[in-house]
Design a protein around this motif. Structure first.
Motif, PDB file in Angstrom:
ATOM      1  N   GLU A 229      -9.613 -16.122   3.278  1.00  0.00           N
ATOM      2  CA  GLU A 229      -8.317 -15.253   3.327  1.00  0.00           C
ATOM      3  C   GLU A 229      -7.506 -15.819   2.147  1.00  0.00           C
ATOM      4  N   PRO A 230      -7.221 -14.813   1.367  1.00  0.00           N
ATOM      5  CA  PRO A 230      -6.281 -15.338   0.325  1.00  0.00           C
ATOM      6  C   PRO A 230      -5.095 -16.132   0.635  1.00  0.00           C
ATOM      7  N   ILE A 231      -4.601 -16.034   1.751  1.00  0.00           N
ATOM      8  CA  ILE A 231      -3.576 -17.086   2.352  1.00  0.00           C
ATOM      9  C   ILE A 231      -4.126 -17.000   3.996  1.00  0.00           C
ATOM     10  N   PHE A 259     -18.768 -13.205  -2.906  1.00  0.00           N
ATOM     11  CA  PHE A 259     -17.231 -13.410  -2.890  1.00  0.00           C
ATOM     12  C   PHE A 259     -16.669 -12.448  -1.715  1.00  0.00           C
ATOM     13  N   VAL A 260     -16.350 -12.821  -0.830  1.00  0.00           N
ATOM     14  CA  VAL A 260     -15.614 -11.971   0.413  1.00  0.00           C
ATOM     15  C   VAL A 260     -14.230 -12.591   0.630  1.00  0.00           C
ATOM     16  N   ALA A 261     -13.372 -11.245   0.398  1.00  0.00           N
ATOM     17  CA  ALA A 261     -11.970 -11.731   0.715  1.00  0.00           C
ATOM     18  C   ALA A 261     -11.572 -10.956   1.917  1.00  0.00           C
ATOM     19  N   ASP A 262     -10.965 -11.811   2.851  1.00  0.00           N
ATOM     20  CA  ASP A 262     -10.715 -10.926   4.147  1.00  0.00           C
ATOM     21  C   ASP A 262      -9.285 -10.808   3.920  1.00  0.00           C
ATOM     22  N   GLU A 263      -8.948  -9.751   3.738  1.00  0.00           N
ATOM     23  CA  GLU A 263      -7.562  -8.901   3.382  1.00  0.00           C
ATOM     24  C   GLU A 263      -6.846  -8.399   4.483  1.00  0.00           C
ATOM     25  N   VAL A 264      -7.369  -8.676   5.826  1.00  0.00           N
ATOM     26  CA  VAL A 264      -6.796  -8.152   6.912  1.00  0.00           C
ATOM     27  C   VAL A 264      -5.276  -8.354   7.150  1.00  0.00           C
ATOM     28  N   ILE A 265      -4.903  -9.515   6.726  1.00  0.00           N
ATOM     29  CA  ILE A 265      -3.487 -10.048   6.869  1.00  0.00           C
ATOM     30  C   ILE A 265      -2.550  -9.575   5.582  1.00  0.00           C
ATOM     31  N   CYS A 266      -3.544 -10.175   4.436  1.00  0.00           N
ATOM     32  CA  CYS A 266      -2.727 -10.193   3.189  1.00  0.00           C
ATOM     33  C   CYS A 266      -2.476  -8.683   2.561  1.00  0.00           C
ATOM     34  N   THR A 273       1.717  -7.407  -3.729  1.00  0.00           N
ATOM     35  CA  THR A 273       0.798  -6.787  -4.411  1.00  0.00           C
ATOM     36  C   THR A 273       0.035  -5.953  -3.154  1.00  0.00           C
ATOM     37  N   TRP A 274      -0.698  -5.030  -3.729  1.00  0.00           N
ATOM     38  CA  TRP A 274      -1.657  -4.192  -2.765  1.00  0.00           C
ATOM     39  C   TRP A 274      -2.333  -5.036  -2.101  1.00  0.00           C
ATOM     40  N   PHE A 275      -2.912  -5.955  -2.751  1.00  0.00           N
ATOM     41  CA  PHE A 275      -3.719  -6.858  -1.790  1.00  0.00           C
ATOM     42  C   PHE A 275      -3.682  -8.573  -2.414  1.00  0.00           C
ATOM     43  N   GLY A 276      -4.015  -9.257  -1.295  1.00  0.00           N
ATOM     44  CA  GLY A 276      -3.875 -10.739  -1.920  1.00  0.00           C
ATOM     45  C   GLY A 276      -4.714 -11.252  -3.001  1.00  0.00           C
TER      46      GLY A 276
END
Length: 463
Positions: A229-231, A259-266, A273-276
Motif C-alpha cells: 500500500e502507498p500508505i 510491482f503491485v500497488a494496493d490502492e484500495v484505500i489511497c 492525487t487520483w492515486f497514492g
C-alpha cells in the motif's frame, strides 16, 4: 451528540442483530453482550443512529465514502441503470455500456501505463485476482519458477485466502494456517514504532533495503512481485519516510519483478492525487482498486492492468480462467461513473491537495502537543495519533496493546466522532467533502476525546 427523533426501536434491533447476524472482524459473543450500534441514516459526513444521535463519520464509512453519504446523483444513476439493465454478466463474449464507459474512464484518470481494468466486487477479490494474474503472467513469459510474492508485515490486502496471505497481519495468519505457500514478508516502514535510534530518513532507507535483502535471499529468478500500500491503512496509517519509496523504486527498476500497488484505500483522491502512486511518484505494474471507486454506494473493485502485464496475459496467455459472477456489474458501474463524475465536477482531488487537506492537517498535527499523543501525522485526508504513556518517549508503549486505543475509540463514539483504533493509535479518513467547520468540529471533538481518555487513564492509575 445531538439527538434527533428516530423511529427505530434500538433494543429490538440489537436483539435481532445478536440472534442472526455474524459480524466481520468481531468477537461476536462480546458484541452481543454489549449490543451493536445501529446506524439508520447518513447525509454528507454525518451518521444517525437508532437513538437519534448524530455522529461525525471520521472514517468515511470504511475508508470509502469519498463524496459523502446520501448523494442523490448516485442513487438516481443506479435506479436508471437498474430500469434499463439490472444485471448481466461479462462472461461468454458479452459486455454492456456502463462497464465499457467505466473502463474507459479509469484508463483516463489512472497513470499512463494503465489502459485496462479487470473488474470484481471488492479489494479482497482484486488482490486474489492479482495473486493469480502475476503467476499466470510469468508462466506466459517463460519463467514459471517466478512464484514468490513479497508483502510487508502489518500490510493489509483483504481477508480472502490470498488477500490474508499477501497481507502481513499475524493474528489473521493464525486463523487458518496462513499464509499460503509462496508468500514472504519484509518489515514495514513504521518509523514511530520500529525506527529505534535511526532518523526517519535513515529508517526509510533501511526498510526499503529489506526488500533488496529479501530479493537476494530468495533469488530474483524466484520472485514474481512485490505488493504494498502507498500508505498502510488498516495497519495504522503508516506513512513511509520520504526516503522510502524512491529507494524501493530504484530496487524494483533494477530487477525483473512486478510491482503491485494496493490502492484500495489511497485511490480516488484520498491523498490529494487520483492515486497514492501519483503522490509518491511510484510506477506499479498492477493496481488494486475498490472503496472510493463507488464511494461505497455499491460493492465494486478492480485491477488496473499495465500494458506490460496485459501484453503477457492477453497476447500470449489465451483464456485466463478467472472471474466473478458480478465482474463489471452494470448497476455498480453506473454508481462508479456517477461517483467519479462528482469527484471531477467538484474538483475533490484538487480540494484535498490545496484546501481541506492542508486545513485539516495543520489542526490535526497540533494535537501532537497533547500529553497523551506521541505523534500526530497526516497526509491528504488520512491521519493517525499515536497514544503513549510517556510524552517524548516513543519507545515506551502501554501494556496490553490495544486496551487504551479501544478505550479512546469508545469515548470518541460517545462524544460524537468516529475514529478507528489500531493498536494504541487513533486513525481518521474522513469524506473528501468535509467542510472547514466540520474539520474544526472533528479536531475539537478529537481533543475532547483525548482529554477524556487522559483523565480516565489517570483515574485507573495507568499514567
Amino acid at each position: 451528540m445531538t439527538a434527533v427523533s428516530n423511529r427505530y426501536p434500538t433494543a429490538q434491533l440489537r436483539a435481532l442483530d445478536a440472534a442472526h447476524h455474524f459480524h466481520p472482524f468481531t468477537d461476536t459473543k462480546a458484541l452481543n453482550a454489549e449490543g451493536s450500534r445501529i446506524i439508520t441514516s447518513a447525509k454528507g459526513v454525518w451518521l444517525t443512529d437508532s437513538d437519534g444521535n448524530r455522529i461525525l463519520d471520521g472514517m468515511a464509512g470504511l475508508w470509502c465514502a469519498q463524496v459523502g453519504h446520501g448523494r442523490e446523483e448516485i442513487a438516481d444513476a443506479v435506479h436508471r441503470q437498474m430500469g434499463e439493465l439490472s444485471y448481466y454478466n461479462t462472461f461468454f463474449k458479452t459486455s454492456h455500456p456502463p462497464v465499457i464507459a467505466l473502463a474507459e474512464k479509469l484508463a483516463e484518470i489512472s497513470p499512463p501505463q494503465f489502459n485496462r481494468t479487470f473488474f470484481c466486487s471488492s479489494g479482497s477479490e482484486a488482490n486474489d485476482t492479482i495473486f493469480r494474474m502475476v503467476r499466470f503472467y510469468w508462466d506466459q513469459m517463460g519463467k514459471p519458477e517466478k512464484k514468490i510474492i513479497i508483502g510487508r508485515w502489518n500490510g493489509y490486502h483483504g481477508s480472502t485466502l490470498a488477500g490474508t496471505s499477501l497481507g502481513g497481519m499475524k493474528a489473521m495468519h493464525e486463523q487458518g494456517d496462513l499464509p499460503v505457500p509462496g508468500v514472504r514478508h519484509i518489515p514495514q516502514p513504521y518509523w514511530f514504532g520500529e525506527g529505534g535510534d535511526m532518523s526517519p530518513a535513515e529508517f526509510g532507507i533501511w526498510a526499503a533495503r529489506e526488500l533488496e535483502k529479501a530479493i537476494d535471499q530468495y533469488g530474483e529468478d524466484k520472485i514474481a512481485a512485490f505488493i504494498a500500500e502507498p500508505i498502510q491503512g488498516a495497519g495504522g496509517v503508516i506513512i513511509p519516510p520520504e526516503t522510502y519509496w524512491p529507494e524501493v523504486s530504484r530496487i524494483l527498476k533494477e530487477r525483473d519483478i512486478l510491482f503491485v500497488a494496493d490502492e484500495v484505500i489511497c485511490g480516488f483522491g484520498r491523498l490529494g492525487t487520483w492515486f497514492g502512486s501519483d503522490f509518491f511518484g511510484i510506477e506499479p505494474d498492477l493496481m488494486a482498486i475498490a472503496k472510493g471507486l463507488t464511494s461505497g454506494y455499491l460493492p465494486m473493485g478492480g485491477v488496473l492492468v499495465s500494458d506490460k502485464v496485459a501484453a503477457g496475459v492477453i497476447d500470449k496467455g489465451g483464456e485466463f480462467y478467472h472471474g466473478y459472477t458480478y465482474s463489471g456489474h452494470p448497476a455498480c458501474a453506473a454508481a462508479a461513473l456517477a461517483n467519479l463524475e462528482i469527484i471531477q465536477r467538484e474538483k475533490l482531488v484538487q480540494r484535498v491537495a490545496d484546501d481541506i487537506g492542508p486545513y485539516l492537517q495543520a489542526r490535526w498535527r497540533a494535537l501532537g502537543e497533547h500529553p497523551l499523543v506521541g505523534e500526530a501525522r497526516m497526509t491528504g485526508l488520512i491521519g493517525a495519533l499515536e497514544l503513549v504513556p510517556e510524552k517524548g518517549n516513543r519507545k515506551k508503549a502501554f501494556p496490553d496493546t490495544g486496551t487504551v486505543g479501544t478505550l479512546c475509540r469508545d469515548i470518541s463514539f460517545g462524544n460524537g466522532l468516529i475514529m478507528r483504533a489500531v493498536r494504541d493509535s487513533m486513525i481518521i479518513s474522513p469524506p473528501l467533502v468535509l467542510s472547514h467547520d466540520e474539520a474544526d468540529l472533528l479536531v475539537a471533538t478529537a481533543k475532547k476525546t483525548l482529554d477524556d481518555t487522559h483523565a480516565e487513564l489517570k483515574r485507573r492509575g495507568m499514567i
